[in-house]
Design a protein around this motif. Structure first.
Motif, short mmCIF file in Angstrom:
data_model
loop_
_atom_site.label_atom_id
_atom_site.label_comp_id
_atom_site.label_asym_id
_atom_site.label_seq_id
_atom_site.Cartn_x
_atom_site.Cartn_y
_atom_site.Cartn_z
N UNK A 16 0.90 -1.01 -0.06
CA UNK A 16 -0.03 0.16 0.10
C UNK A 16 1.05 1.24 0.47
N UNK A 17 0.66 2.03 -0.85
CA UNK A 17 1.11 3.02 -0.75
C UNK A 17 0.20 4.33 -0.08
N UNK A 18 1.08 5.81 0.03
CA UNK A 18 0.00 6.74 0.35
C UNK A 18 0.09 7.83 -1.51
N UNK A 19 -1.13 8.25 -1.70
CA UNK A 19 -0.42 9.53 -2.66
C UNK A 19 0.70 10.33 -2.93
N UNK A 20 0.84 10.59 -1.44
CA UNK A 20 2.09 11.60 -1.31
C UNK A 20 3.32 10.75 -1.53
N UNK A 21 3.43 9.92 -1.73
CA UNK A 21 4.34 8.72 -1.50
C UNK A 21 4.41 8.47 -2.88
N UNK A 22 3.41 7.51 -3.24
CA UNK A 22 2.96 7.63 -5.09
C UNK A 22 4.04 9.04 -5.82
N UNK A 23 3.30 9.87 -5.96
CA UNK A 23 4.09 11.49 -6.32
C UNK A 23 5.38 11.92 -6.28
N UNK A 24 5.71 11.44 -5.32
CA UNK A 24 7.16 11.72 -4.81
C UNK A 24 8.25 11.63 -6.13
N UNK A 25 8.80 12.89 -6.29
CA UNK A 25 10.01 12.83 -7.78
C UNK A 25 9.29 12.28 -8.86
N UNK A 26 8.09 13.42 -8.97
CA UNK A 26 7.61 12.36 -10.28
C UNK A 26 7.24 13.96 -10.75
N UNK A 27 6.74 14.09 -11.98
CA UNK A 27 6.88 15.86 -12.47
C UNK A 27 4.72 15.52 -12.65
N UNK A 28 4.80 15.91 -11.74
CA UNK A 28 3.00 16.37 -12.39
C UNK A 28 1.92 14.78 -12.51
N UNK A 29 1.06 14.70 -12.84
CA UNK A 29 0.13 13.96 -13.27
C UNK A 29 0.38 12.50 -11.83
N UNK A 30 0.66 12.06 -11.27
CA UNK A 30 0.14 11.38 -10.69
C UNK A 30 -0.64 11.28 -9.69
N UNK A 31 -1.68 12.21 -9.10
CA UNK A 31 -3.12 12.20 -8.06
C UNK A 31 -3.66 12.03 -9.25
N UNK A 32 -3.39 12.77 -10.18
CA UNK A 32 -4.93 12.37 -11.44
C UNK A 32 -4.88 11.34 -11.81
N UNK A 33 -3.64 10.32 -12.06
CA UNK A 33 -3.61 8.90 -12.31
C UNK A 33 -4.10 8.48 -10.88
N UNK A 34 -3.40 8.34 -9.52
CA UNK A 34 -4.41 7.65 -9.01
C UNK A 34 -5.77 8.19 -8.64
N UNK A 35 -6.21 9.11 -8.77
CA UNK A 35 -8.28 9.12 -8.45
C UNK A 35 -8.80 8.40 -9.87
N UNK A 36 -8.00 8.38 -10.90
CA UNK A 36 -8.41 8.08 -12.28
C UNK A 36 -8.95 6.04 -11.51
N UNK A 37 -7.75 5.64 -10.79
CA UNK A 37 -7.50 4.25 -10.99
C UNK A 37 -8.41 4.20 -10.34
N UNK A 38 -8.77 4.67 -9.05
CA UNK A 38 -9.06 4.69 -7.99
C UNK A 38 -11.03 4.51 -7.89
N UNK A 39 -11.54 5.61 -9.20
CA UNK A 39 -12.61 6.42 -10.25
C UNK A 39 -13.55 4.99 -10.32
N UNK A 40 -12.30 3.72 -11.20
CA UNK A 40 -12.52 2.78 -11.82
C UNK A 40 -12.82 1.66 -10.97
N UNK A 41 -11.85 2.03 -10.09
CA UNK A 41 -11.64 0.06 -8.89
C UNK A 41 -10.50 -0.40 -8.77
N UNK A 42 -9.97 0.05 -10.57
CA UNK A 42 -8.10 -0.42 -9.79
C UNK A 42 -7.69 -0.38 -8.75
N UNK A 43 -7.76 0.50 -8.11
CA UNK A 43 -7.44 0.36 -6.36
C UNK A 43 -8.16 1.16 -5.30
N UNK A 44 -7.74 0.52 -4.40
CA UNK A 44 -9.06 0.55 -3.02
C UNK A 44 -8.28 1.42 -1.88
N UNK A 45 -8.63 1.41 -1.19
CA UNK A 45 -8.57 2.52 -0.40
C UNK A 45 -8.23 0.99 1.03
#
Length: 539
Positions: free
Chosen positions: A504-533
């Motif tokens: 399991x990873x937090x949004x901040x951990x996933x976005x670390x050292x990344x050039x944007x887009x990670x938060x949007x990616x997480x939100x979309x995957x969560x919306x579509x059911x590929x990720x869960x809390x």
């Protein structure tokens, strides 16, 4: 310096495309090529919306890249402008109607600054006051509205003056800031349009070898270009004194079906066999059409016409021009030297009616109504055409003077030099007012206006894990890239899924050292059911 465009590049040399449909699109395809060939820009970025991104792989763009291999020619998503404007020095010679969109973009974040040189191809009338209001409110000192003719400049200035007076009166202030206007004509590629062998051109196009040919080139629409019935009337009279005379009408024909209309009128007038219609011809055929003709004629009557590229093209090909004494045509044709201007008459009563109707008439309806009330004098048109038909020496002399006028004033190297001087001036003004470039900022964004619609905002400390309910062994196959929202990429999807699958990873951990887009990616995957809390770790 990079050239920015919001119109896609669609020209193909041996095909008819959308790039050949509208004069404004023709102009911007030409501006791109001329800036790459004669200017000092590094390249061109086409900022396009989602549905146009597939254009990146088209033959049109491939041709452009082949012609200019030393330049960067790239398609960019419109949302990338905010980021790229901080990295590159841009100039945007775009259509005037796109000005507010780009001006708004400068309010999306600090450092997103660039000048806009918005080109007016067809002057929006008083029914479109919103574009003038937005320009007055959003323009910066380093922006410029470019007009292409003296008549166009006067019309645009009048519109801005009226809009400014209205705003000042409405707000109870003395005046509103003026916006800079600059007149720069459009250009023509004199190497593409030359004086070619007439016999060879006619043979290639299947036109009569020894006849005299009048040529009209332009959109085939009565509503948004020209009523050609006055030309057909003059042509009928000319056939009575010229035994072997033909009229070639060439241009884009859309759903209006105006080609069928003028063909029927020609038959009614008894000149159907002397009319040759060539619709939707390939770009590469254009030099042949001009080369095959003896005289170019254009009885334009519509207020949307402010310049007249086809007239320049005809002059570059060495043709004398007979055209309406109308709008920007006066800037191009020197009456009695490079051709003739045909008298036109404005109907003030019709203008008053159209003005009173206001927004009840859209731009096209108003333009068509006024055009039907604008007289292009048939007798004068007939006289000038007859004068030229009688004298081959006069046709040759006027055609030569016309080409010389193009070579002196309207070649793209001459025009691009004026644009580059403008762009340098705009950037100099921007640099001198560095402290002002982020001055008054639009205090609105989607977050401020709509974030309260949701139950709560997404917390970047929230921890996610891979959902067992929706397996996706191969993201590249399982997800169509064209269905992904902006900033979400296949590679980032795969990375986030892999990392959350390992632990399991937090949004901040996933976005670390990344050039944007990670938060949007997480939100979309969560919306579509590929990720869960991961409820325990998110508490």
């Amino acid at each position: 310096m990079f050239l920015g465009q919001t119109i896609p590049y669609l020209r193909r040399k041996d095909h008819f495309t959308l790039a050949d449909k509208w004069g404004s699109w023709v102009a911007h395809q030409d501006i791109v090529r001329a800036a790459l060939r004669y200017g000092s820009i590094e390249g061109v970025h086409f900022f396009l919306r989602e549905h146009l991104l597939l254009q990146d792989g088209t033959a049109s763009l491939q041709e452009l890249r082949q012609d200019f291999p030393c330049h960067q020619v790239e398609i960019k998503h419109a949302w990338e402008l905010t980021k790229l404007a901080r990295q590159h020095k841009y100039v945007f010679p775009v259509e005037f109607v796109s000005f507010s969109t780009l001006a708004h973009a400068r309010h999306t974040g600090r450092g997103c600054v660039f000048p806009v040189s918005a080109i007016v191809h067809a002057t929006p009338g008083h029914q479109k006051l919103d574009v003038y209001f937005e320009a007055l409110l959003l323009a910066e000192e380093f922006d410029t509205i470019v007009t292409t003719s003296e008549a166009g400049s006067r019309a645009v200035e009048t519109m801005f003056d009226g809009a400014g007076e209205y705003i000042a009166s409405k707000l109870g202030v003395k005046s509103v800031p003026r916006i800079k206007l600059k007149k720069i004509p459009l250009g023509v590629d004199e190497t593409f349009l030359q004086v070619l062998n007439r016999h060879t051109a006619r043979e290639s196009l299947g036109l009569p070898a020894h006849a005299k040919i009048l040529l009209y080139v332009g959109r085939l629409t009565e509503s948004f270009k020209a009523d050609l019935e006055p030309l057909l009337m003059a042509f009928r009279r000319l056939t009575a004194v010229e035994d072997d005379l033909y009229l070639v009408i060439a241009g884009h024909e859309g759903r209006e079906g105006y080609g069928s209309t003028i063909t029927a009128v020609a038959r009614e007038l008894g000149v159907g066999e002397r009319l040759i219609l060539k619709s939707n011809f390939a770009f590469s055929e254009k030099p042949l059409l001009f080369a095959a003709a003896d005289i170019f004629v254009s009885p334009v009557d519509n207020i949307q016409e402010t310049f007249g590229i086809a007239l320049l093209e005809a002059m570059a090909a060495g043709l004398p021009v007979v055209a309406s004494d109308w709008s920007g045509y006066r800037d191009l044709v020197v009456h009695g030297e490079t051709g003739f201007l045909v008298r036109t008459y404005w109907n003030g009563s019709a203008s008053a009616f159209a003005s009173a109707a206001g927004r009840l008439l859209d731009t096209t309806e108003a333009g068509r109504f006024l055009a039907q009330q604008t007289v292009v004098e048939i007798e004068n048109l007939y006289f000038h055409l007859k004068t030229l038909l009688k004298s081959e020496e006069l046709r040759t002399r006027m055609g030569a003077r016309g080409r010389q006028r193009v070579m002196t004033n309207f070649r793209w190297p001459v025009v691009i030099e004026q644009y580059e001087a403008l762009w340098q001036e705009q950037w100099a003004i921007l640099g001198c007012h560095q402290e002002k470039k982020n001055g008054a900022r639009l205090p609105l964004n989607f977050d401020r206006v709509f974030s309260h619609y949701a139950s709560q905002p997404l917390d970047n400390t929230t921890v996610f894990r891979r959902s067992p309910d929706r397996a996706l062994p191969n993201v590249g196959i399982g997800i169509n890239p064209m269905r992904l929202p902006a900033t979400v990429t296949i590679s980032e999807l795969q990375r986030v899924l892999d990392e959350c699958g390992r632990q399991p990873q937090s949004v901040d951990e996933l976005a670390r050292d990344r050039d944007g887009g990670t938060v949007n990616t997480v939100a979309w995957l969560w919306k579509k059911g590929y990720l869960e809390l991961d409820v325990e770790k998110s508490v």
